[in-house]
Structures are given as C-alpha cells and as structure tokens.
Design a protein around this motif. Structure first.
Motif, PDB file in Angstrom:
ATOM      1  N   ILE A  71       0.806  -1.221   0.000  1.00  0.00           N
ATOM      2  CA  ILE A  71       0.000   0.000   0.000  1.00  0.00           C
ATOM      3  C   ILE A  71       0.840   1.273   0.000  1.00  0.00           C
ATOM      4  CG2 ILE A  71      -2.048  -1.048   1.016  1.00  0.00           C
ATOM      5  CD1 ILE A  71      -1.267   0.121   3.683  1.00  0.00           C
ATOM      6  N   SER A  72       2.157   1.152  -0.143  1.00  0.00           N
ATOM      7  CA  SER A  72       3.008   2.344  -0.213  1.00  0.00           C
ATOM      8  C   SER A  72       2.928   2.957  -1.602  1.00  0.00           C
ATOM      9  CB  SER A  72       4.469   1.989   0.090  1.00  0.00           C
ATOM     10  OG  SER A  72       4.596   1.553   1.409  1.00  0.00           O
ATOM     11  N   PRO A  73       2.562   4.229  -1.699  1.00  0.00           N
ATOM     12  CA  PRO A  73       2.438   4.860  -3.022  1.00  0.00           C
ATOM     13  C   PRO A  73       3.809   5.251  -3.575  1.00  0.00           C
ATOM     14  CG  PRO A  73       1.931   6.446  -1.327  1.00  0.00           C
ATOM     15  CD  PRO A  73       2.173   5.145  -0.627  1.00  0.00           C
ATOM     16  N   ASN A  74       3.933   5.225  -4.891  1.00  0.00           N
ATOM     17  CA  ASN A  74       5.176   5.649  -5.540  1.00  0.00           C
ATOM     18  C   ASN A  74       5.068   7.082  -6.054  1.00  0.00           C
ATOM     19  OD1 ASN A  74       6.327   3.090  -5.181  1.00  0.00           O
ATOM     20  ND2 ASN A  74       5.283   2.343  -7.007  1.00  0.00           N
ATOM     21  N   TYR A  75       3.843   7.536  -6.298  1.00  0.00           N
ATOM     22  CA  TYR A  75       3.609   8.875  -6.830  1.00  0.00           C
ATOM     23  C   TYR A  75       2.498   9.560  -6.050  1.00  0.00           C
ATOM     24  CZ  TYR A  75       6.285   7.216 -10.794  1.00  0.00           C
ATOM     25  OH  TYR A  75       7.277   6.713 -11.571  1.00  0.00           O
ATOM     26  N   GLU A  76       2.553  10.875  -6.031  1.00  0.00           N
ATOM     27  CA  GLU A  76       1.479  11.694  -5.479  1.00  0.00           C
ATOM     28  C   GLU A  76       1.257  12.863  -6.425  1.00  0.00           C
ATOM     29  OE1 GLU A  76       2.300  13.803  -1.826  1.00  0.00           O
ATOM     30  OE2 GLU A  76       4.395  14.054  -2.379  1.00  0.00           O
ATOM     31  N   VAL A  77       0.113  13.510  -6.301  1.00  0.00           N
ATOM     32  CA  VAL A  77      -0.130  14.709  -7.099  1.00  0.00           C
ATOM     33  C   VAL A  77      -0.195  15.910  -6.174  1.00  0.00           C
ATOM     34  CG1 VAL A  77      -1.255  13.606  -9.062  1.00  0.00           C
ATOM     35  CG2 VAL A  77      -2.612  14.262  -7.108  1.00  0.00           C
ATOM     36  N   LYS A  78       0.430  16.981  -6.614  1.00  0.00           N
ATOM     37  CA  LYS A  78       0.390  18.238  -5.873  1.00  0.00           C
ATOM     38  C   LYS A  78      -0.201  19.295  -6.780  1.00  0.00           C
ATOM     39  CE  LYS A  78       4.476  17.400  -3.039  1.00  0.00           C
ATOM     40  NZ  LYS A  78       5.837  17.845  -2.726  1.00  0.00           N
ATOM     41  N   SER A  79      -0.947  20.194  -6.188  1.00  0.00           N
ATOM     42  CA  SER A  79      -1.593  21.246  -6.948  1.00  0.00           C
ATOM     43  C   SER A  79      -0.608  22.405  -7.150  1.00  0.00           C
ATOM     44  CB  SER A  79      -2.823  21.723  -6.181  1.00  0.00           C
ATOM     45  OG  SER A  79      -3.722  22.305  -7.054  1.00  0.00           O
ATOM     46  N   ARG A  80      -0.461  22.845  -8.387  1.00  0.00           N
ATOM     47  CA  ARG A  80       0.399  23.988  -8.708  1.00  0.00           C
ATOM     48  C   ARG A  80      -0.383  24.968  -9.559  1.00  0.00           C
ATOM     49  NH1 ARG A  80       5.999  22.513  -8.177  1.00  0.00           N
ATOM     50  NH2 ARG A  80       6.077  22.412  -5.927  1.00  0.00           N
ATOM     51  N   ALA A  85      -4.075  28.886 -14.043  1.00  0.00           N
ATOM     52  CA  ALA A  85      -4.813  27.626 -13.955  1.00  0.00           C
ATOM     53  C   ALA A  85      -4.132  26.714 -12.935  1.00  0.00           C
ATOM     54  CB  ALA A  85      -4.852  26.939 -15.309  1.00  0.00           C
ATOM     55  N   ASN A  86      -4.924  25.938 -12.235  1.00  0.00           N
ATOM     56  CA  ASN A  86      -4.369  24.972 -11.281  1.00  0.00           C
ATOM     57  C   ASN A  86      -4.206  23.623 -11.966  1.00  0.00           C
ATOM     58  OD1 ASN A  86      -4.086  26.543  -8.967  1.00  0.00           O
ATOM     59  ND2 ASN A  86      -6.278  26.344  -8.496  1.00  0.00           N
ATOM     60  N   TYR A  87      -3.028  23.038 -11.833  1.00  0.00           N
ATOM     61  CA  TYR A  87      -2.745  21.729 -12.392  1.00  0.00           C
ATOM     62  C   TYR A  87      -2.379  20.766 -11.276  1.00  0.00           C
ATOM     63  CZ  TYR A  87      -2.352  24.169 -16.868  1.00  0.00           C
ATOM     64  OH  TYR A  87      -2.601  24.930 -17.970  1.00  0.00           O
ATOM     65  N   GLN A  88      -2.815  19.528 -11.425  1.00  0.00           N
ATOM     66  CA  GLN A  88      -2.399  18.464 -10.517  1.00  0.00           C
ATOM     67  C   GLN A  88      -1.151  17.845 -11.128  1.00  0.00           C
ATOM     68  OE1 GLN A  88      -3.929  17.403  -7.597  1.00  0.00           O
ATOM     69  NE2 GLN A  88      -5.252  19.172  -7.783  1.00  0.00           N
ATOM     70  N   ILE A  89      -0.005  18.084 -10.488  1.00  0.00           N
ATOM     71  CA  ILE A  89       1.270  17.650 -11.051  1.00  0.00           C
ATOM     72  C   ILE A  89       1.772  16.422 -10.294  1.00  0.00           C
ATOM     73  CG2 ILE A  89       3.639  18.337 -11.524  1.00  0.00           C
ATOM     74  CD1 ILE A  89       2.607  21.215 -11.619  1.00  0.00           C
ATOM     75  N   PRO A  90       2.070  15.333 -11.015  1.00  0.00           N
ATOM     76  CA  PRO A  90       2.568  14.131 -10.337  1.00  0.00           C
ATOM     77  C   PRO A  90       4.034  14.282  -9.907  1.00  0.00           C
ATOM     78  CG  PRO A  90       2.396  13.743 -12.691  1.00  0.00           C
ATOM     79  CD  PRO A  90       1.856  15.120 -12.440  1.00  0.00           C
ATOM     80  N   PHE A  91       4.331  13.816  -8.698  1.00  0.00           N
ATOM     81  CA  PHE A  91       5.681  13.817  -8.159  1.00  0.00           C
ATOM     82  C   PHE A  91       5.992  12.429  -7.612  1.00  0.00           C
ATOM     83  CE2 PHE A  91       4.778  18.344  -7.802  1.00  0.00           C
ATOM     84  CZ  PHE A  91       5.996  18.920  -8.123  1.00  0.00           C
ATOM     85  N   PRO A  92       7.215  11.949  -7.782  1.00  0.00           N
ATOM     86  CA  PRO A  92       7.592  10.699  -7.113  1.00  0.00           C
ATOM     87  C   PRO A  92       7.729  10.941  -5.606  1.00  0.00           C
ATOM     88  CG  PRO A  92       9.442  11.578  -8.365  1.00  0.00           C
ATOM     89  CD  PRO A  92       8.270  12.458  -8.650  1.00  0.00           C
ATOM     90  N   ILE A  93       7.479   9.909  -4.809  1.00  0.00           N
ATOM     91  CA  ILE A  93       7.537  10.031  -3.354  1.00  0.00           C
ATOM     92  C   ILE A  93       8.760   9.296  -2.837  1.00  0.00           C
ATOM     93  CG2 ILE A  93       6.342   9.553  -1.192  1.00  0.00           C
ATOM     94  CD1 ILE A  93       3.757   9.557  -2.654  1.00  0.00           C
ATOM     95  N   SER A  94       9.462   9.925  -1.869  1.00  0.00           N
ATOM     96  CA  SER A  94      10.637   9.289  -1.273  1.00  0.00           C
ATOM     97  C   SER A  94      10.224   8.289  -0.193  1.00  0.00           C
ATOM     98  CB  SER A  94      11.555  10.357  -0.673  1.00  0.00           C
ATOM     99  OG  SER A  94      10.900  10.994   0.398  1.00  0.00           O
ATOM    100  N   GLY A  95      11.176   7.572   0.347  1.00  0.00           N
ATOM    101  CA  GLY A  95      10.938   6.450   1.261  1.00  0.00           C
ATOM    102  C   GLY A  95      10.131   6.747   2.502  1.00  0.00           C
TER     103      GLY A  95
END
Length: 159
Positions: A71-80, A85-95
C-alpha cells in the motif's frame, strides 16, 4: 525554520518492544488515541498476530511489512498554479513519505470499518492489504491513477 523536513529535524523513533521494529512502533504511534500508548500497543500486537494467523504465516512482522509494501504509493499529485490555472502535477515520493502515507491509510481505513473492535478491523485491513484489496490499497490505486492521468503536466514540476 525550513519548509521541508530535513534530516536534522526528523525525530529518531526507537523500535518497539516485541518485534524490535521501527515500522511497528510507527504503527503503534499512529494508532494511539488520547495518549494511551499501552492500549494502542496491545491492539496492534493483537492485530498483527491475528493477521498472521488468518494468512497462515509464522511471522507477523513479515506479513505486516508485505502489507505496507503493497500500500506504499510511488507517486502523489500536488496542486500547482501555472498561468492562472491549477494543475495536478505528479511527483515521485521518497521512502519515509511512502511509509507515512501507507501507515496513515492503513490506520484510517481500519478506523472507518465498523461493527468490530479496532484490533480486528486493523487485522482485517492488514490481511486485505497483503491480498491487494481493501480501502488502503484502493487509496494507493486511486493516487496512482490520478498521477497517471495528469502525467501530461509533469513538465510543470520544479525541483
């Protein structure tokens, strides 16, 4: 004070008594309610043993680590905000953030289950996570789906 949690700002968490695992101690801390750590400890240990028994496994710690890995996610989205305009940008997640999200989702989905004591709900959620089903695993899948859908905006990420 820096905006990001640097290595020097992270607290050192000592391992738990029974399994000598930092991961189990983090689960105990996140399961704790009203400062009752011993009660949380008893419930978590009971849940781990029950989950291992349901899966016919010898080692409850191994079962728990498998559940967290699933259940550990590898990616998350952050709003920028870019150009009005607001975009949901995917970012990799650290350990450590992967671990944090996995534990939060596990505890949250166990608390959402009703009709049983918390330790039974937690053990059922751990079993579901090992089998790649349940609410916590669904949360990970939704997060990954959202990141995949917004992959076109990944070039807006600034590091």
């Amino acid at each position: 004070m820096p905006r990001k949690v640097t290595k020097s700002l992270q607290r050192k968490i000592l391992p738990d008594r029974k399994y000598n695992s930092v991961l189990v101690q983090k689960l105990i801390n996140k399961s704790m309610a009203n400062g009752k750590k011993l009660a949380a400890e008893r419930m978590v240990y009971g849940a781990l043993e029950t989950a291992a028994k349901k899966l016919k496994s010898e080692d409850p710690l191994e079962v728990f680590e498998t559940a967290i890995k699933n259940i550990s996610p590898n990616y998350e989205v952050k709003s920028r905000r870019v150009g009005g305009a607001n975009y949901q940008i995917p970012f990799p997640i650290s350990g450590h953030r992967q671990e944090h999200f996995a534990l939060i989702w596990l505890v949250g989905s166990a608390r959402e289950r009703t009709g049983m004591p918390y330790n039974e709900c937690l053990s059922a959620e751990i079993v579901d996570s090992v089998n790649q089903t349940g609410a916590a695993f669904k949360k990970k899948e939704d997060t990954h789906r959202m990141a995949e859908a917004n992959r076109a905006f990944a070039h807006f990420a600034r590091t």
